[in-house]
Design a protein around this motif. Sequence first.
Motif, short mmCIF file in Angstrom:
data_model
loop_
_atom_site.label_atom_id
_atom_site.label_comp_id
_atom_site.label_asym_id
_atom_site.label_seq_id
_atom_site.Cartn_x
_atom_site.Cartn_y
_atom_site.Cartn_z
N ALA A 1 -13.65 7.75 3.30
CA ALA A 1 -12.31 7.69 2.94
C ALA A 1 -11.89 7.95 1.59
CB ALA A 1 -11.56 6.47 3.70
N ASP A 2 -10.90 8.61 1.29
CA ASP A 2 -10.51 8.70 -0.17
C ASP A 2 -9.50 7.54 -0.32
OD1 ASP A 2 -11.51 11.55 -0.48
OD2 ASP A 2 -10.21 11.79 1.04
N VAL A 3 -8.72 7.11 0.54
CA VAL A 3 -8.00 6.00 0.24
C VAL A 3 -7.97 4.98 1.35
CG1 VAL A 3 -5.28 5.57 0.05
CG2 VAL A 3 -6.06 7.63 -0.71
N ILE A 4 -7.82 3.81 0.78
CA ILE A 4 -8.29 2.79 1.98
C ILE A 4 -6.86 2.06 2.13
CG2 ILE A 4 -9.35 0.67 2.35
CD1 ILE A 4 -11.50 1.40 0.32
N ALA A 5 -6.29 2.01 3.40
CA ALA A 5 -5.13 1.33 3.90
C ALA A 5 -5.35 0.15 4.06
CB ALA A 5 -4.31 2.13 4.82
N ILE A 6 -4.57 -0.97 3.65
CA ILE A 6 -4.62 -2.42 3.89
C ILE A 6 -3.52 -3.00 4.16
CG2 ILE A 6 -7.19 -2.48 2.71
CD1 ILE A 6 -5.38 -4.30 0.47
N ASP A 7 -3.63 -4.06 4.82
CA ASP A 7 -2.24 -4.98 4.96
C ASP A 7 -2.24 -5.74 3.70
OD1 ASP A 7 -0.68 -7.39 5.51
OD2 ASP A 7 -1.04 -6.92 7.70
N ALA A 8 -0.87 -5.30 3.40
CA ALA A 8 -0.39 -6.32 1.90
C ALA A 8 0.63 -6.97 2.12
CB ALA A 8 -0.27 -5.09 0.85
N THR A 9 0.83 -7.52 3.43
CA THR A 9 2.07 -8.51 3.45
C THR A 9 1.87 -9.65 2.95
OG1 THR A 9 1.17 -8.94 5.63
CG2 THR A 9 2.63 -7.22 5.44
N ASP A 10 2.33 -10.63 2.94
CA ASP A 10 2.18 -12.07 2.33
C ASP A 10 1.47 -13.14 3.35
OD1 ASP A 10 4.41 -12.33 3.78
OD2 ASP A 10 5.52 -13.32 2.29
N ARG A 11 1.24 -12.63 4.54
CA ARG A 11 0.46 -13.30 5.57
C ARG A 11 -1.01 -14.04 5.05
NH1 ARG A 11 1.67 -9.55 10.84
NH2 ARG A 11 0.57 -8.04 9.17
N ASP A 12 -1.57 -15.00 5.77
CA ASP A 12 -2.51 -15.35 5.51
C ASP A 12 -3.53 -14.28 6.26
OD1 ASP A 12 -1.66 -17.74 4.30
OD2 ASP A 12 -1.75 -18.98 6.25
N ARG A 13 -4.73 -14.23 5.36
CA ARG A 13 -5.91 -13.25 5.62
C ARG A 13 -7.07 -13.83 6.37
NH1 ARG A 13 -4.20 -8.46 3.15
NH2 ARG A 13 -5.91 -7.65 3.93
N PRO A 14 -7.87 -13.39 7.23
CA PRO A 14 -9.02 -13.90 7.77
C PRO A 14 -9.74 -14.76 6.66
CG PRO A 14 -8.63 -11.79 8.77
CD PRO A 14 -7.51 -11.97 7.53
N GLY A 15 -10.51 -15.80 6.98
CA GLY A 15 -11.26 -16.29 6.09
C GLY A 15 -10.77 -16.85 4.63
N GLY A 16 -9.22 -16.60 4.47
CA GLY A 16 -8.73 -17.01 3.41
C GLY A 16 -8.97 -16.04 1.97
N GLU A 17 -9.41 -14.92 2.60
CA GLU A 17 -9.48 -14.05 1.53
C GLU A 17 -8.09 -13.66 0.77
OE1 GLU A 17 -12.94 -10.87 1.56
OE2 GLU A 17 -11.92 -11.01 3.52
N ALA A 18 -8.08 -13.51 -0.52
CA ALA A 18 -6.81 -13.27 -1.32
C ALA A 18 -6.67 -11.55 -1.49
CB ALA A 18 -6.78 -13.92 -2.70
N LEU A 19 -5.23 -11.56 -1.25
CA LEU A 19 -4.98 -9.86 -1.33
C LEU A 19 -5.33 -9.60 -2.86
CD1 LEU A 19 -3.77 -7.43 -0.39
CD2 LEU A 19 -1.53 -8.18 -0.95
N ALA A 20 -5.20 -10.19 -3.73
CA ALA A 20 -5.48 -9.70 -5.27
C ALA A 20 -6.81 -9.51 -5.52
CB ALA A 20 -4.97 -10.76 -6.08
N ALA A 21 -7.82 -10.37 -4.91
CA ALA A 21 -9.04 -10.18 -4.78
C ALA A 21 -9.56 -8.99 -4.24
CB ALA A 21 -9.81 -11.62 -4.09
#
Length: 225
Positions: free
Chosen positions: A89-109
Amino acid sequence: MKPKGLIVSVQAPEGSPMRDPHVIAAMAEASLRHGASGVRLESPEHIGAVRRRCPQALIVGLWKRTYPQSSVYITPSWQEIQAVWAAGADVIAIDATDRDRPGGEALAALVGRATRELGAVVMADVDSVANGLRAAELGCQWVGTTLFGYTEATAGQKPPGWDLIGELRSRLPADVGLICEGGIASADQAKQALSLGADAVVVGTAITGVDLQVMAYLARLAEAA
C-alpha cells in the motif's frame, strides 16, 4: 501527496465469489485504465494482488479485523498497519475515531510509528469534524468521512457526510487531503462532494459492489410485485 478525483473502493463481502484476488485485481485494473486516480483495497492479499498486476497504481490499503471489547475494525492495530504496508500500500487507512482500540493502543502512537518508522501516508477514517481535526494534528495526511453513520456516536445518521466536508475543509491545514467517502451512489453526488471542498471522492458499492447492487435491485422489484 494529496488525493485527487476518483478513488474506487474495490472490495467484496465475505462469502462472495467476487472476493477473489484475481477478480479484485481485474476490477482495480479496469478502474485505473478508465481514469481512477487510485484504488482502496481491503486485506494484504488483495493489496498484493493489485500491486503485482498494477505496479504503478496508487493503493489505499486497509485490513478489516475484529477484536473483542473494541468496535474499531479498520486497520485497528500496529500488526495490521505493518501487514498492509508490507503488502504494497502507498497509503494506510485506519480508524481515527475516538473509540477505544484493541489492546489499549493509542491512535497517536500508531500514527507516529506509521509515519516515522514506515514513512507511510496515513488516511484517517473519521466520523466527525472533531475527530478529523484531531487526526490531522496527530500527523494524518489524509482525512476521510468514511465512518460517518457507522459509529455509535453517529448511529442513525446516513452518509454521505455532507455537513462534515465544508467545515473540515475550512479548518484543516491546506496540505491535508480531504476525502468524501461513504454513501456516494451516483456521479452527481461525487461531483457534489468535490464542489463542497473535498479533494477526492471514494466510491465503492455504486461501482464495484455487484453483490449489494443486485440485492438492492431485487428488493425494489419485490416491492413492485
